[in-house]
Enzyme design. Structure first.
Site, PDB file in Angstrom:
ATOM      1  N   SER A 130      27.850   0.485  19.518  1.00 20.93           N
ATOM      2  CA  SER A 130      28.277  -0.549  18.817  1.00 20.93           C
ATOM      3  C   SER A 130      29.734  -1.015  18.615  1.00 20.93           C
ATOM      4  O   SER A 130      30.396  -0.166  18.733  1.00 20.93           O
ATOM      5  CB  SER A 130      27.733  -0.327  17.330  1.00 20.93           C
ATOM      6  N   TYR A 137      27.093   3.957   9.329  1.00 18.90           N
ATOM      7  CA  TYR A 137      26.581   3.200  10.487  1.00 18.90           C
ATOM      8  C   TYR A 137      27.454   3.552  11.609  1.00 18.90           C
ATOM      9  O   TYR A 137      27.523   3.949  12.808  1.00 18.90           O
ATOM     10  CB  TYR A 137      26.160   1.784  10.563  1.00 18.90           C
TER      11      TYR A 137
HETATM   12  P1  NAD Z   1      15.272  -3.305  14.962  1.00 18.12           P
HETATM   13  O1  NAD Z   1      15.428  -2.945  13.699  1.00 18.12           O
HETATM   14  O2  NAD Z   1      14.959  -4.809  15.610  1.00 18.12           O
HETATM   15  O3  NAD Z   1      14.760  -2.282  15.722  1.00 18.12           O
HETATM   16  C1  NAD Z   1      14.900  -0.844  15.801  1.00 18.12           C
HETATM   17  C2  NAD Z   1      13.481  -0.167  16.066  1.00 18.12           C
HETATM   18  O4  NAD Z   1      13.371   1.254  15.607  1.00 18.12           O
HETATM   19  C3  NAD Z   1      12.397  -0.725  14.957  1.00 18.12           C
HETATM   20  O5  NAD Z   1      11.327  -1.093  15.729  1.00 18.12           O
HETATM   21  C4  NAD Z   1      12.161   0.748  13.944  1.00 18.12           C
HETATM   22  O6  NAD Z   1      10.551   0.741  13.527  1.00 18.12           O
HETATM   23  C5  NAD Z   1      12.534   1.558  15.106  1.00 18.12           C
HETATM   24  N1  NAD Z   1      12.713   2.987  14.220  1.00 18.12           N
HETATM   25  C6  NAD Z   1      13.558   3.165  13.342  1.00 18.12           C
HETATM   26  N2  NAD Z   1      13.689   4.256  13.121  1.00 18.12           N
HETATM   27  C7  NAD Z   1      12.756   5.070  13.557  1.00 18.12           C
HETATM   28  C8  NAD Z   1      12.457   6.515  13.954  1.00 18.12           C
HETATM   29  N3  NAD Z   1      12.868   7.550  12.912  1.00 18.12           N
HETATM   30  N4  NAD Z   1      11.727   7.147  14.832  1.00 18.12           N
HETATM   31  C9  NAD Z   1      11.380   5.868  15.926  1.00 18.12           C
HETATM   32  N5  NAD Z   1      11.672   4.525  15.898  1.00 18.12           N
HETATM   33  C10 NAD Z   1      12.258   4.109  14.919  1.00 18.12           C
HETATM   34  O7  NAD Z   1      16.960  -3.081  15.599  1.00 18.12           O
HETATM   35  P2  NAD Z   1      17.682  -3.644  16.977  1.00 18.12           P
HETATM   36  O8  NAD Z   1      18.583  -4.760  16.402  1.00 18.12           O
HETATM   37  O9  NAD Z   1      16.906  -4.030  17.854  1.00 18.12           O
HETATM   38  O10 NAD Z   1      18.505  -2.464  17.353  1.00 18.12           O
HETATM   39  C11 NAD Z   1      18.146  -1.314  18.248  1.00 18.12           C
HETATM   40  C12 NAD Z   1      19.618  -0.571  18.405  1.00 18.12           C
HETATM   41  O11 NAD Z   1      20.609  -1.590  18.928  1.00 18.12           O
HETATM   42  C13 NAD Z   1      20.171   0.118  16.985  1.00 18.12           C
HETATM   43  O12 NAD Z   1      20.511   1.361  17.538  1.00 18.12           O
HETATM   44  C14 NAD Z   1      20.985  -0.690  16.710  1.00 18.12           C
HETATM   45  O13 NAD Z   1      22.009  -0.093  16.079  1.00 18.12           O
HETATM   46  C15 NAD Z   1      21.768  -1.121  17.866  1.00 18.12           C
HETATM   47  N6  NAD Z   1      22.439  -2.427  17.915  1.00 18.12           N
HETATM   48  C16 NAD Z   1      21.936  -3.519  17.568  1.00 18.12           C
HETATM   49  C17 NAD Z   1      22.712  -4.786  17.582  1.00 18.12           C
HETATM   50  C18 NAD Z   1      22.402  -6.009  17.037  1.00 18.12           C
HETATM   51  O14 NAD Z   1      23.080  -6.880  17.180  1.00 18.12           O
HETATM   52  N7  NAD Z   1      21.009  -6.423  16.842  1.00 18.12           N
HETATM   53  C19 NAD Z   1      24.073  -4.535  17.937  1.00 18.12           C
HETATM   54  C20 NAD Z   1      24.728  -3.378  18.032  1.00 18.12           C
HETATM   55  C21 NAD Z   1      24.028  -2.220  18.187  1.00 18.12           C
END
Ligand code: NAD
Length: 269
Positions: A150, A163
């Site tokens: 991130s 985070y």
């Molecule tokens: P999101 O919330 O849409 O998806 C995350 C998924 O993980 C969800 O479907 C959730 O049910 C699942 N999950 C949560 N806890 C879990 C567990 N214990 N076991 C199995 N599954 C589990 O989030 P996203 O935006 O798709 O983010 C995905 C990754 O990318 C994360 O690590 C997030 O921190 C990272 N990220 C996202 C962004 C952004 O801008 N969206 C930016 C940087 C990093």
């Protein structure tokens, strides 16, 4: 396609019911990869499988990335079904509301139990699956693990301390595991991380977009520090993911690569 070809490989995508993991799963399927999606939320998982099934071979597993036993069960089922695991995308993660400070809170208002939840999910939720699935890769002598880091690991971003700490742990874990696997299991098991800039996802929508659809003050600050002056489109992660999974990246391990429209490169001035 030569070195860039990934057709026929087998991938595990954790958090594939979510925004980034879902998009990455779709792109891997379109490239001819067989994909096993893991998600803790059964309803997310089922709708993702319904959406992606027409595109190729995809299986869904309800699984908590923090539970060793359920990961081992998935590993065994996938190997039984498809013979090997070549790719692991650790996309389960994200912020949790209790560990995200509101504008008027200070760090001393954060509940330590919420801090633990967010660090467990974002750090151990990557480390534990990497150990379980990485062991199968190490035994077979081939694999590519991709962690999701991130922008919150380069310098402090307000409100999301737990985070940030956890994702910074993911960075050193990426470097550590890459070194360990290359030193002890050969050069064909590689570990890298991608560091997405700002993409609108379920985990951050509320802090970036107002209920009326306009940008929040925080969004405006993000865009001011992004030379490209926009949020990312989640599809813009796919090229890097596919590259890192392919032989074209055969000398690349232990890296953390930003996909951020220049956010990490720019001071804002
Ligand atoms: P999101 O919330 O849409 O998806 C995350 C998924 O993980 C969800 O479907 C959730 O049910 C699942 N999950 C949560 N806890 C879990 C567990 N214990 N076991 C199995 N599954 C589990 O989030 P996203 O935006 O798709 O983010 C995905 C990754 O990318 C994360 O690590 C997030 O921190 C990272 N990220 C996202 C962004 C952004 O801008 N969206 C930016 C940087 C990093």
């Amino acid at each position: 396609m030569g070195d860039f070809e990934i057709k026929g490989k087998v991938a595990i995508v954790s958090g594939g019911g979510g925004v980034l993991g879902g998009s990455i799963s779709k792109s891997l399927l379109e490239a001819g990869v067989k994909v096993a999606i893991l998600d803790i939320r059964e309803e997310n998982l089922q709708s993702r499988i319904d959406e992606l099934s027409p595109l190729g071979e995809v299986e869904g597993y309800t699984c908590n990335v923090l539970e060793e036993e359920s990961l081992i069960a998935v590993r065994d089922k996938v190997i039984k079904k498809w013979g090997a695991i070549h790719i692991l995308i650790n996309a389960a993660g994200g912020n949790i509301p209790g560990a995200t400070l509101t504008e008027d809170q200070t760090i001393f208002d954060m509940k330590i139990s919420d801090y633990k939840k967010v660090t467990d999910l974002n750090l151990d939720g990557t480390v534990i699956p990497s150990l379980i699935f990485g062991e199968a890769m190490a035994k077979s002598g081939e694999g590519s693990i991709i962690n999701i880091s991130s922008m919150a690991t380069y310098s402090a971003i307000t409100r999301v301390m737990g985070y940030s700490v956890a994702k910074t742990g993911v960075n050193i874990f990426t470097q550590w595991m890459a070194s360990e696997l290359a030193l002890k299991f050969g050069e064909k098991v590689r570990v890298n991380a991608i560091a997405p800039g700002f993409f609108i996802g379920d985990q951050n929508r509320a802090v970036l977009i107002n209920p009326d659809g306009s940008y929040t003050e925080r969004s405006k600050k993000v865009l001011a520090k992004t030379p490209m002056k926009r949020f990312g489109d989640i599809k813009e992660l796919n090229g890097l993911v596919q590259f890192l999974c392919s032989d074209a990246a055969s000398f690349i391990t232990g890296t953390i690569i930003p996909v951020d429209g220049g956010f990490s490169a720019f001071s804002g001035v």
